[in-house]
Scaffold this motif. Structure first.
Motif, short mmCIF file in Angstrom:
data_model
loop_
_atom_site.label_atom_id
_atom_site.label_comp_id
_atom_site.label_asym_id
_atom_site.label_seq_id
_atom_site.Cartn_x
_atom_site.Cartn_y
_atom_site.Cartn_z
N GLU A 198 3.85 -2.31 2.36
CA GLU A 198 2.57 -2.59 3.02
C GLU A 198 1.50 -2.99 2.01
O GLU A 198 0.68 -3.88 2.26
CB GLU A 198 2.11 -1.39 3.85
N THR A 199 1.48 -2.35 0.85
CA THR A 199 0.51 -2.73 -0.19
C THR A 199 0.82 -4.12 -0.71
O THR A 199 -0.09 -4.95 -0.90
CB THR A 199 0.54 -1.71 -1.35
N GLU A 202 -0.34 -6.76 1.74
CA GLU A 202 -1.79 -7.00 1.71
C GLU A 202 -2.19 -7.82 0.49
O GLU A 202 -3.08 -8.70 0.59
CB GLU A 202 -2.55 -5.67 1.72
N SER A 602 -3.94 -1.39 -1.59
CA SER A 602 -3.36 -0.11 -1.19
C SER A 602 -4.21 0.58 -0.13
O SER A 602 -3.69 1.13 0.85
CB SER A 602 -3.22 0.79 -2.43
N ALA A 605 -3.87 -1.27 3.21
CA ALA A 605 -2.56 -1.00 3.81
C ALA A 605 -2.55 0.37 4.49
O ALA A 605 -2.05 0.52 5.62
CB ALA A 605 -1.48 -1.07 2.74
N LYS A 608 -4.78 0.25 7.69
CA LYS A 608 -4.12 -0.44 8.80
C LYS A 608 -3.02 0.44 9.41
O LYS A 608 -2.84 0.48 10.63
CB LYS A 608 -3.52 -1.77 8.33
N HIS A 609 -2.30 1.13 8.54
CA HIS A 609 -1.24 2.02 9.02
C HIS A 609 -1.82 3.11 9.92
O HIS A 609 -1.29 3.41 11.01
CB HIS A 609 -0.50 2.63 7.83
#
Length: 725
Positions: A198-199, A202, A602, A605, A608-609
């Motif tokens: 995820e990081t 982004e 980071s 991410a 958003k999570h």
């Protein structure tokens, strides 16, 4: 921004007919883009594929059937220097790409275009199998396995090539979705350094730009999920996540959509004209139905052409005599082109007649006496059904009368290729050839075979009128008419693509096409409009000579066309727009996300999570609308009150708005603020406005919308989430 700061990926590049690795508009646009970048000293590196046999060479037999020939491309014939890319020890640089569990190797060629280098990958390497050596033979192959292999090579292989060369772009520009696998490879490389998926996503997204070029479904590549599994089964895990998360970036309606992947992994998305931006928002709205069309985050940069490539050499000499001495360095400046009005009309007309004769001679067409020169109408482009090449023949008897008037002769010249897999497009070519053999159209209709850049130049410089009759709004931009306008050729076009912006009522003719979904009615209306323009305006004006033996009113239109269109629809303006609107902001965003060990990437991410995990609890529970008629006339206030359940989400991490229709396909918005917390996670929001552009609020389809926000988002709808009442 540093050198090599922009990586520009495209499946095709049209630099010159001597390097035939392009099929049409997309490639020509890409070639013009990098030429303009070189002119403007913009730090850009191109990445594409060298197709050993290029796009097919077209032959048309007597019956009108298109034949497809695939001769080897001769690199020695290229007007641009082409060299094999080697390392410091003189050895060819070889890139390894995974394909279905095997390793495929690719070498790279470099093409110098001024200050810009274009790198082209090719799999004709001895260590590959015979089949793999042929993977890059042809552009846009029919076989899906080869198609996805080429796109993996372009995206993944191209990214690895830049890494091998030590090039670290600040901005990655994807010209159409064919190259979108580059985003997966960039995620993989960051994952290999220990970053979470995820990081890494982004960080990649922050530094990526995507340009979409077509509303036509066939222009958006899709692959089955089974095919994705076959080609990426050993690759998914290398991205630091599971198969489903990777596929979620591009999954649409049970298939993997490359345009969807590109949108999911870019921070800026643009169409190629203002109208195309609107059409693209409509198209993407199907993916995001909970976001109003006007709010879909798609910008637009209208296409242009490279003046130095498309302006006739003799006409350039004429411009050199009358325009400022440095005009070629200022092609985007209207005042520079204003000097065209000072060119004596007879000189401009004679220059055009020379271009016309040159075209007729090159194509082997009849050479009439100078005082009987016909009006020549050109129609040259890819033969796809939506471009409606046969529209002008909708009433054969009427167009036969129009073309066949001995006092006002008119000739139609067609050119273009249909994709080898496009049967309907090839049928159009066959029908035009048959019409050209019909006695009614003998010596009035011609089909020129093997349309390429050399023949395109002759046509856009030599015809009198450039005809464009697409089914609106299917023409994303179109650039051939821009090339014609630069050379004093007048456009007669459906108001679609770039012509919506370019037409001013004095620089050509517009076919005012309706767009209500009824294609038969639209064709009927467009045909009638075209015939009326030909009969009542275009042909009479062309043959109106009076005492001077030249059509002065026509020449004035030529001047207006050049002056109004040349400074706007060129790639110097276009690339400058990309620089200001896309590249500079994306470079800054990418740097910010990558700074301090990707601290911002980071954080975004993780944010958003959290939002995704808790969004299901967001609810608009109650909405009240209160009209305040106590204000003075014209200032009636509307007040909105809503109860919003946010669950675990902080009230400052959302935007709450009342949204309604303005009655003209647009929307209005009123921001609501949290005024109190009733219980944990339940808030009351209120807002007022006296600027709502509707008389009856109850007919405005008013609703309340909640969207997640962050100062780190590239746009208001980056998460593609919204909760409605």
């Amino acid at each position: 921004m540093q050198n090599n700061s922009i990586a520009y990926f495209s499946a095709e590049f049209g630099l010159d007919e001597s390097l035939p690795i392009y099929s049409g508009g997309l490639g020509i646009l890409a070639g013009d883009h990098i030429k303009a970048a070189a002119d403007l000293n913009i730090p850009l590196t191109g990445v594409g594929i060298f197709y050993g046999k290029g796009y097919f060479q077209q032959r048309i037999d007597e019956g009108g059937s298109q034949q497809h020939l695939y001769p080897e491309v001769d690199l020695e014939a290229s007007v641009y220097p082409v060299q094999l890319v080697r390392d410091d020890n003189g050895r060819p640089i070889i890139i390894e790409v995974p394909l279905q569990g095997r390793k495929v190797y690719a070498k790279a060629w470099s093409v110098k275009v001024g200050s810009v280098t274009l790198y082209l990958l090719n799999t004709d390497v001895e260590t590959n199998s015979d089949a793999d050596r042929r993977l890059t033979d042809t552009l846009y192959p029919n076989v899906q396995d080869i198609r996805i292999s080429q796109e993996i090579l372009l995206g993944i292989g191209g990214t690895r090539l830049l890494a091998a060369l030590g090039i670290q772009p600040e901005v990655w520009h994807m010209n159409e979705g064919h190259c979108a696998f580059l985003t997966l490879e960039r995620i993989r490389m960051l994952s290999a350094e220990g970053l979470s998926f995820e990081t890494a996503l982004e960080a990649v997204k922050a530094s990526t730009v995507f340009t979409t070029h077509t509303p036509v479904p066939a222009g958006h590549d899709v692959f089955s999920i089974d095919m994705m599994d076959r080609f990426f089964g050993d690759y998914y895990w290398q991205l630091g996540t599971d198969r489903d998360r990777v596929l979620s970036l591009g999954s649409m309606n049970g298939v993997f959509n490359m345009t969807r992947l590109a949108v999911s992994t870019s921070s800026k998305v643009n169409g190629v004209s203002k109208l195309h931006g609107e059409v693209t928002r409509e198209m993407f709205h199907r993916w995001m139905p909970h976001i109003p069309v006007r709010d879909i985050p798609v910008d637009s940069v209208t296409n242009g052409i490279h003046t130095g490539t498309w302006l006739g050499a003799d006409l350039k000499e004429l411009f050199d005599r009358y325009l400022p001495s440095d005009w070629t360095l200022q092609t985007a400046e209207p005042e520079v082109w204003a000097a065209v009005r000072d060119i004596p009309g007879i000189e401009l007309w004679e220059e055009h007649q020379r271009a016309k004769l040159k075209m007729l001679q090159a194509f082997g067409l009849p050479l009439p006496p100078s005082d009987r020169m016909p009006l020549i109408i050109g129609f040259a482009r890819r033969f796809a059904t939506y471009k409606r090449a046969l529209l002008i023949f909708s009433d054969p008897e009427r167009i036969a009368r129009i073309l066949g008037n001995p006092d006002r002769p008119v000739v139609l010249v067609f050119a273009g290729k249909a994709h080898p897999a496009d049967g309907p497009g090839q049928d159009l070519i066959r029908q035009i050839v048959e019409l050209s053999q019909d006695n009614r159209f003998k010596d009035r209709v011609y089909m020129i075979e093997n349309y390429a850049m050399d023949k395109a130049k002759l046509l856009v410089q030599g015809v009198d009128v450039w005809l464009n009759t697409p089914l609106k709004p299917m023409e994303a931009s179109g650039t051939s008419g821009q090339k014609a306008a630069l050379n004093g050729v007048l456009n007669c076009s459906v108001l679609d693509g770039w012509w919506v912006e370019g037409y001013n009522g004095r620089n050509g003719w517009a076919i005012e096409s309706m767009n209500d979904g009824n294609t038969e009615l639209q064709a009927k209306q467009d045909t009638e409009a075209l015939y009326r323009l030909l009969e009542e305006e275009i042909i009479p004006l062309f043959f109106k000579r009076e005492d001077q033996k030249v059509p002065m009113e026509w020449i004035n239109l030529m001047k207006e066309s050049i002056c109004s269109l040349a400074p706007v629809y060129n790639t110097h303006r276009m690339v400058t727009d990309y620089w200001n609107k896309m590249y500079v902001p994306t470079s800054a965003r990418g740097k910010r996300f990558a700074a301090d060990n990707l601290e911002v990437a980071s954080r975004v991410a993780a944010y958003k999570h959290f939002i995704r995990d808790n969004w299901s609890s967001v609810q608009v529970r109650k909405v009240d609308i209160i009209e305040d008629n106590s204000c003075r006339i014209g200032m009636n206030k509307k007040a909105f009150r809503a109860e919003i359940g946010l669950g675990a989400i902080w009230h400052k991490d959302v935007r709450v708005e009342a949204v309604g229709s303005d009655g003209h396909r647009g929307i209005w918005k009123v921001t609501l603020k949290a005024i109190k917390q009733q219980t944990k996670g339940l808030y009351v929001y209120e807002g007022t406005s006296s600027d709502i552009p509707v008389d009856n609020i109850w007919k405005a389809d008013v609703n309340v919308r909640v969207t997640p926000i962050s100062p780190d988002f590239a746009n208001d709808f980056e998460l593609e989430l919204a909760a409605w009442g």
